[in-house]
Motif scaffolding. Structure first.
Motif, PDB file in Angstrom:
ATOM      1  N   ASP A 107      40.209  30.619  37.448  1.00  9.27           N
ATOM      2  CA  ASP A 107      39.966  32.030  37.134  1.00  9.27           C
ATOM      3  C   ASP A 107      39.286  32.745  38.295  1.00  9.27           C
ATOM      4  O   ASP A 107      39.707  33.828  38.711  1.00  9.27           O
ATOM      5  N   PHE A 108      38.218  32.134  38.811  1.00  7.07           N
ATOM      6  CA  PHE A 108      37.454  32.741  39.907  1.00  7.07           C
ATOM      7  C   PHE A 108      38.337  32.940  41.133  1.00  7.07           C
ATOM      8  O   PHE A 108      38.357  34.026  41.729  1.00  7.07           O
ATOM      9  N   THR A 109      39.078  31.899  41.501  1.00 10.27           N
ATOM     10  CA  THR A 109      39.938  31.964  42.688  1.00 10.27           C
ATOM     11  C   THR A 109      41.042  33.002  42.523  1.00 10.27           C
ATOM     12  O   THR A 109      41.271  33.826  43.419  1.00 10.27           O
ATOM     13  N   ALA A 110      41.719  32.974  41.372  1.00 18.23           N
ATOM     14  CA  ALA A 110      42.820  33.906  41.127  1.00 18.23           C
ATOM     15  C   ALA A 110      42.328  35.341  41.082  1.00 18.23           C
ATOM     16  O   ALA A 110      42.977  36.250  41.615  1.00 18.23           O
ATOM     17  N   ALA A 111      41.176  35.583  40.441  1.00 18.97           N
ATOM     18  CA  ALA A 111      40.631  36.942  40.334  1.00 18.97           C
ATOM     19  C   ALA A 111      40.237  37.494  41.696  1.00 18.97           C
ATOM     20  O   ALA A 111      40.479  38.669  42.004  1.00 18.97           O
ATOM     21  N   LEU A 112      39.628  36.650  42.520  1.00 22.92           N
ATOM     22  CA  LEU A 112      39.212  37.079  43.855  1.00 22.92           C
ATOM     23  C   LEU A 112      40.422  37.437  44.712  1.00 22.92           C
ATOM     24  O   LEU A 112      40.441  38.496  45.369  1.00 22.92           O
ATOM     25  N   VAL A 113      41.442  36.588  44.688  1.00 25.96           N
ATOM     26  CA  VAL A 113      42.668  36.844  45.456  1.00 25.96           C
ATOM     27  C   VAL A 113      43.368  38.102  44.938  1.00 25.96           C
ATOM     28  O   VAL A 113      43.806  38.958  45.725  1.00 25.96           O
ATOM     29  N   ALA A 114      43.457  38.240  43.609  1.00 25.84           N
ATOM     30  CA  ALA A 114      44.125  39.405  43.015  1.00 25.84           C
ATOM     31  C   ALA A 114      43.392  40.695  43.363  1.00 25.84           C
ATOM     32  O   ALA A 114      44.025  41.717  43.653  1.00 25.84           O
ATOM     33  N   ILE A 169      47.032  49.544  34.947  1.00 23.44           N
ATOM     34  CA  ILE A 169      46.139  49.645  36.103  1.00 23.44           C
ATOM     35  C   ILE A 169      44.687  49.707  35.648  1.00 23.44           C
ATOM     36  O   ILE A 169      43.770  49.264  36.353  1.00 23.44           O
ATOM     37  N   ASP A 170      44.466  50.209  34.427  1.00 23.32           N
ATOM     38  CA  ASP A 170      43.098  50.329  33.898  1.00 23.32           C
ATOM     39  C   ASP A 170      42.430  48.969  33.721  1.00 23.32           C
ATOM     40  O   ASP A 170      41.200  48.875  33.613  1.00 23.32           O
ATOM     41  N   GLU A 171      43.229  47.902  33.694  1.00 29.14           N
ATOM     42  CA  GLU A 171      42.679  46.562  33.490  1.00 29.14           C
ATOM     43  C   GLU A 171      42.185  45.920  34.794  1.00 29.14           C
ATOM     44  O   GLU A 171      41.452  44.933  34.759  1.00 29.14           O
ATOM     45  N   ILE A 172      42.564  46.459  35.946  1.00 25.59           N
ATOM     46  CA  ILE A 172      42.235  45.836  37.236  1.00 25.59           C
ATOM     47  C   ILE A 172      40.731  45.609  37.431  1.00 25.59           C
ATOM     48  O   ILE A 172      40.327  44.536  37.900  1.00 25.59           O
ATOM     49  N   PRO A 173      39.853  46.576  37.082  1.00 23.39           N
ATOM     50  CA  PRO A 173      38.419  46.334  37.278  1.00 23.39           C
ATOM     51  C   PRO A 173      37.880  45.126  36.519  1.00 23.39           C
ATOM     52  O   PRO A 173      36.827  44.587  36.871  1.00 23.39           O
ATOM     53  N   GLN A 174      38.601  44.663  35.495  1.00 18.57           N
ATOM     54  CA  GLN A 174      38.137  43.499  34.739  1.00 18.57           C
ATOM     55  C   GLN A 174      38.200  42.219  35.571  1.00 18.57           C
ATOM     56  O   GLN A 174      37.618  41.194  35.188  1.00 18.57           O
ATOM     57  N   LEU A 175      38.879  42.273  36.707  1.00 19.74           N
ATOM     58  CA  LEU A 175      38.845  41.136  37.629  1.00 19.74           C
ATOM     59  C   LEU A 175      37.406  40.869  38.074  1.00 19.74           C
ATOM     60  O   LEU A 175      37.037  39.722  38.345  1.00 19.74           O
ATOM     61  N   ILE A 176      36.601  41.924  38.125  1.00 20.38           N
ATOM     62  CA  ILE A 176      35.173  41.766  38.450  1.00 20.38           C
ATOM     63  C   ILE A 176      34.475  40.991  37.345  1.00 20.38           C
ATOM     64  O   ILE A 176      33.623  40.128  37.608  1.00 20.38           O
ATOM     65  N   ASN A 177      34.841  41.283  36.078  1.00 24.49           N
ATOM     66  CA  ASN A 177      34.290  40.530  34.949  1.00 24.49           C
ATOM     67  C   ASN A 177      34.667  39.056  35.032  1.00 24.49           C
ATOM     68  O   ASN A 177      33.875  38.180  34.679  1.00 24.49           O
ATOM     69  N   VAL A 178      35.883  38.777  35.498  1.00 23.96           N
ATOM     70  CA  VAL A 178      36.331  37.385  35.634  1.00 23.96           C
ATOM     71  C   VAL A 178      35.522  36.675  36.715  1.00 23.96           C
ATOM     72  O   VAL A 178      35.059  35.544  36.530  1.00 23.96           O
ATOM     73  N   ILE A 179      35.336  37.331  37.851  1.00 23.05           N
ATOM     74  CA  ILE A 179      34.563  36.750  38.945  1.00 23.05           C
ATOM     75  C   ILE A 179      33.125  36.468  38.497  1.00 23.05           C
ATOM     76  O   ILE A 179      32.550  35.431  38.834  1.00 23.05           O
ATOM     77  N   LYS A 180      32.568  37.355  37.681  1.00 18.36           N
ATOM     78  CA  LYS A 180      31.199  37.180  37.177  1.00 18.36           C
ATOM     79  C   LYS A 180      31.104  36.076  36.131  1.00 18.36           C
ATOM     80  O   LYS A 180      30.004  35.585  35.844  1.00 18.36           O
ATOM     81  N   GLY A 181      32.225  35.701  35.521  1.00 18.61           N
ATOM     82  CA  GLY A 181      32.202  34.662  34.503  1.00 18.61           C
ATOM     83  C   GLY A 181      32.169  35.188  33.080  1.00 18.61           C
ATOM     84  O   GLY A 181      32.070  34.406  32.125  1.00 18.61           O
TER      85      GLY A 181
END
Length: 203
Positions: free
Chosen positions: A11-18, A92-104
């Protein structure tokens, strides 16, 4: 190492790359919403995560704020702005949730995090959806998104929790990409003019 242990690393790796790959879209959407939403491009709201632990979800702000005391207008499509409609259509509104994924707080794939006040309304079976981290996309989203009834949504969520695997997550991601390219199920078919009716508990 089982998949649930490995999933956090993936999750962390994929979210960071995305997030890096989607940076041009992220920055463009932020700038547009910064102008059209009076300096407020993001929407923050408390949601329950794994084991019902609360966190603040981050999304692009696509709706106007409801008028004070107008609780009946919370899910009404009339609140969606013109640019917000485009951003929602292509997720596109979901993209910022990648930050939530990186945070755990979240996973790439899992049951969608819903409103805090729904917690007291779930039955014992539906509560199982909180045994895993919530996701940006999930089994219920690729099966129909907001076109589904609440009962069907929760049934798909619980099924995912009980059958979680790497192969299933890959399948959901691929189906999610397909739905982004060909959007459908964004709004609720049984309640025209709404994104999704409020969940009021089980009969």
């Amino acid at each position: 190492m089982n998949y649930r242990t490995l999933k956090r690393f993936l999750d962390f790796t994929a979210a960071l790359v995305a997030l890096i790959l989607l940076a041009p879209i992220f920055l463009t959407a932020t700038l547009c919403l910064l102008i059209t939403n009076s300096g407020k491009p993001f929407f923050f709201q408390q949601r329950p995560g794994k084991n019902e632990k609360l966190f603040h979800i981050i999304k692009f702000k696509t709706m106007k704020d409801p008028k004070p005391g107008d609780e009946s207008n919370l899910h009404n499509l009339s609140r969606v702005t013109k640019i917000g409609s485009f951003i929602r259509k292509y997720s596109i509104d979901e993209i910022p949730q990648l930050i939530n994924v990186i945070k755990g707080d979240m996973s790439i794939v899992g049951p969608r995090p819903l409103l805090v006040n729904y917690l007291k309304l779930y039955n014992a079976e539906q509560k199982k959806r909180h045994n895993v981290r919530p996701g940006i996309s999930g089994w219920a989203q690729v099966k129909g998104r907001n076109a589904l009834s609440w009962a069907d949504k929760f049934a798909y969520d619980v099924w995912y929790v009980e059958h979680q695997s790497f192969a299933l997550d890959v399948k959901i991601i691929l189906l999610t990409i397909k739905r982004v390219i060909k959007p459908e199920g964004i709004n609720n078919a049984e309640n025209e003019g709404t994104t999704m009716p409020e969940f009021k508990g089980n009969n």
